[in-house]
Design an enzyme around this catalytic site. Structure first.
Site, PDB file in Angstrom:
ATOM      1  CG  ASP A   6      -2.071   0.938   1.119  1.00 17.40           C
ATOM      2  OD1 ASP A   6      -2.348   1.426  -0.001  1.00 17.40           O
ATOM      3  OD2 ASP A   6      -2.708   1.220   2.154  1.00 17.40           O
ATOM      4  CG  HIS A  55      -0.609   2.058  -9.143  1.00 19.00           C
ATOM      5  ND1 HIS A  55      -0.765   1.685  -7.831  1.00 19.00           N
ATOM      6  CD2 HIS A  55      -1.714   2.798  -9.449  1.00 19.00           C
ATOM      7  CE1 HIS A  55      -1.907   2.171  -7.365  1.00 19.00           C
ATOM      8  NE2 HIS A  55      -2.497   2.854  -8.325  1.00 19.00           N
ATOM      9  CG  LEU A  79       9.185 -17.337  -2.977  1.00 20.04           C
ATOM     10  CD1 LEU A  79       9.196 -17.284  -1.446  1.00 20.04           C
ATOM     11  CD2 LEU A  79       9.563 -15.967  -3.534  1.00 20.04           C
TER      12      LEU A  79
HETATM   13  C1  IPE Z   1      -5.466  -2.643  -0.035  1.00 27.70           C
HETATM   14  O1  IPE Z   1      -5.131  -1.314  -0.235  1.00 27.70           O
HETATM   15  C2  IPE Z   1      -5.464  -3.368  -1.348  1.00 27.70           C
HETATM   16  C3  IPE Z   1      -4.160  -3.564  -1.967  1.00 27.70           C
HETATM   17  C4  IPE Z   1      -3.005  -3.190  -1.485  1.00 27.70           C
HETATM   18  C5  IPE Z   1      -4.178  -4.230  -3.226  1.00 27.70           C
HETATM   19  P1  IPE Z   1      -6.259  -0.189  -0.408  1.00 27.70           P
HETATM   20  O2  IPE Z   1      -5.537   1.098  -0.557  1.00 27.70           O
HETATM   21  O3  IPE Z   1      -7.190  -0.575  -1.491  1.00 27.70           O
HETATM   22  O4  IPE Z   1      -7.018  -0.289   0.977  1.00 27.70           O
HETATM   23  P2  IPE Z   1      -7.869   0.787   1.782  1.00 27.70           P
HETATM   24  O5  IPE Z   1      -8.882   1.341   0.844  1.00 27.70           O
HETATM   25  O6  IPE Z   1      -6.909   1.839   2.233  1.00 27.70           O
HETATM   26  O7  IPE Z   1      -8.445   0.033   2.919  1.00 27.70           O
HETATM   27  C1  IPE Z   2      -1.674   0.272  -3.284  1.00 25.39           C
HETATM   28  O1  IPE Z   2      -1.465   1.632  -3.393  1.00 25.39           O
HETATM   29  C2  IPE Z   2      -1.944  -0.386  -4.604  1.00 25.39           C
HETATM   30  C3  IPE Z   2      -3.360  -0.719  -4.829  1.00 25.39           C
HETATM   31  C4  IPE Z   2      -4.301  -0.695  -3.923  1.00 25.39           C
HETATM   32  C5  IPE Z   2      -3.724  -1.117  -6.164  1.00 25.39           C
HETATM   33  P1  IPE Z   2      -2.669   2.672  -3.339  1.00 25.39           P
HETATM   34  O2  IPE Z   2      -3.081   2.973  -4.734  1.00 25.39           O
HETATM   35  O3  IPE Z   2      -3.750   2.216  -2.456  1.00 25.39           O
HETATM   36  O4  IPE Z   2      -1.926   3.938  -2.723  1.00 25.39           O
HETATM   37  P2  IPE Z   2      -2.506   4.956  -1.675  1.00 25.39           P
HETATM   38  O5  IPE Z   2      -3.061   4.182  -0.521  1.00 25.39           O
HETATM   39  O6  IPE Z   2      -3.586   5.720  -2.394  1.00 25.39           O
HETATM   40  O7  IPE Z   2      -1.336   5.805  -1.306  1.00 25.39           O
HETATM   41 MG    MG Z   3      -4.104   2.437  -0.490  1.00 28.01          MG
END
Ligand code: IPE
Ligand code: IPE
Ligand code: MG
Length: 244
Positions: free
Chosen positions: A22, A39, A133
């Site tokens: 995240d 990303h 792995l």
């Molecule tokens: C969780 O992250 C999903 C992934 C890392 C793929 P999100 O950014 O979607 O989660 P929330 O919305 O903060 O809970």
């Molecule tokens: C995690 O990064 C990747 C996915 C959930 C696809 P985010 O896109 O949630 O990044 P933040 O949380 O907005 O910083």
């Molecule tokens: Mg996120």
């Protein structure tokens, strides 16, 4: 150059580490870049993290890349995430295979483009004999969705109520055959599980770091494993470390 780390500090290793990757959006925002740049950056460090997982002796790694709830994001971001997964498979598959990584997928392939489904299936088939792995990619994955689908199939299979056990339910999940995660790492400081491995992670140790996913590397993984080594896992029982 990677720093020498004192691996003797890892007195207890998790068999299975799962990571909620995240913070890509915030990483990009901090640099004035579009979210998709975050990303993309979040795939550049993956190779290092996978290598370090093998180096430290962890046998199972599961990474959360796209949740069933992430479909609620703007279409442009969704399309970008799909494209990024395609590119990662094209770029990394050969090397992963050479390094003995077995790829698995958890979640639904349906819902992804037929090209992407094909790429994922090919990656799984190509690497299925590897055993250094086991890398499971959670993509279009949600824990509640997983349990809902499991219940549906249990009913379809005509399983009798008296035959329903925890082991049976586990065998109907996408993770069938995988050990439960011992350690769940979440980057970017968020203190929640966001629908990730909610059945399997019932007794996982949680580790949250403020580091944003694209900045997470070998030393951060080492720090998480070092922290894990100090945990006293009781599983509801009494500690092995108690005196008297
Ligand atoms: C969780 O992250 C999903 C992934 C890392 C793929 P999100 O950014 O979607 O989660 P929330 O919305 O903060 O809970
Ligand atoms: C995690 O990064 C990747 C996915 C959930 C696809 P985010 O896109 O949630 O990044 P933040 O949380 O907005 O910083
Ligand atoms: Mg996120």
């Amino acid at each position: 150059m990677s720093e020498p780390l004192n691996k003797s500090e890892l007195v207890k290793l998790p068999l299975h580490v799962a990571i909620i990757m995240d913070g890509n959006g915030r990483w990009a925002a901090a640099r004035g870049l579009p979210r998709l740049a975050g990303h993309r950056a979040g795939t550049e460090n993956l190779r290092e993290v996978i290598r370090a997982t093998v180096e430290f002796g962890v046998k199972y790694l599961t990474i959360y890349a796209f949740s069933t709830e992430n479909w609620g994001r703007p279409q442009e971001e969704i399309n970008g995430l799909m494209r990024i997964l395609e590119d990662v498979i094209d770029r990394e598959l050969e090397e992963l295979n050479r390094e003995g990584v077995q790829l698995r997928h958890i979640g639904h392939l349906e819902g992804l483009s037929s090209l992407l489904q094909e790429k994922v299936r090919h990656a799984i088939a190509l690497t299925k004999q590897n055993d250094r792995l086991v890398l499971s990619l959670a993509f279009n994955y949600g824990g509640r969705d997983e349990i809902t689908c499991a219940v549906r199939r249990i009913v379809e299979d005509g399983v009798k109520p008296s035959e329903i056990t925890q082991e049976l339910i586990a065998s109907y999940l996408f993770t069938s055959g995988l050990p439960d995660p011992d350690l769940i790492i979440r980057t970017s400081g968020e203190m929640r599980v966001s629908n990730f491995l909610i059945w399997q992670g019932a007794y996982a140790e949680l580790y949250v770091t403020d580091v944003l996913w694209p900045d997470f590397g070998r030393e951060d993984l080492f720090a998480a494993l070092k922290d894990y080594a100090t945990r006293d896992r009781r599983f509801g029982k009494l500690s092995d470390r108690r005196c008297g």
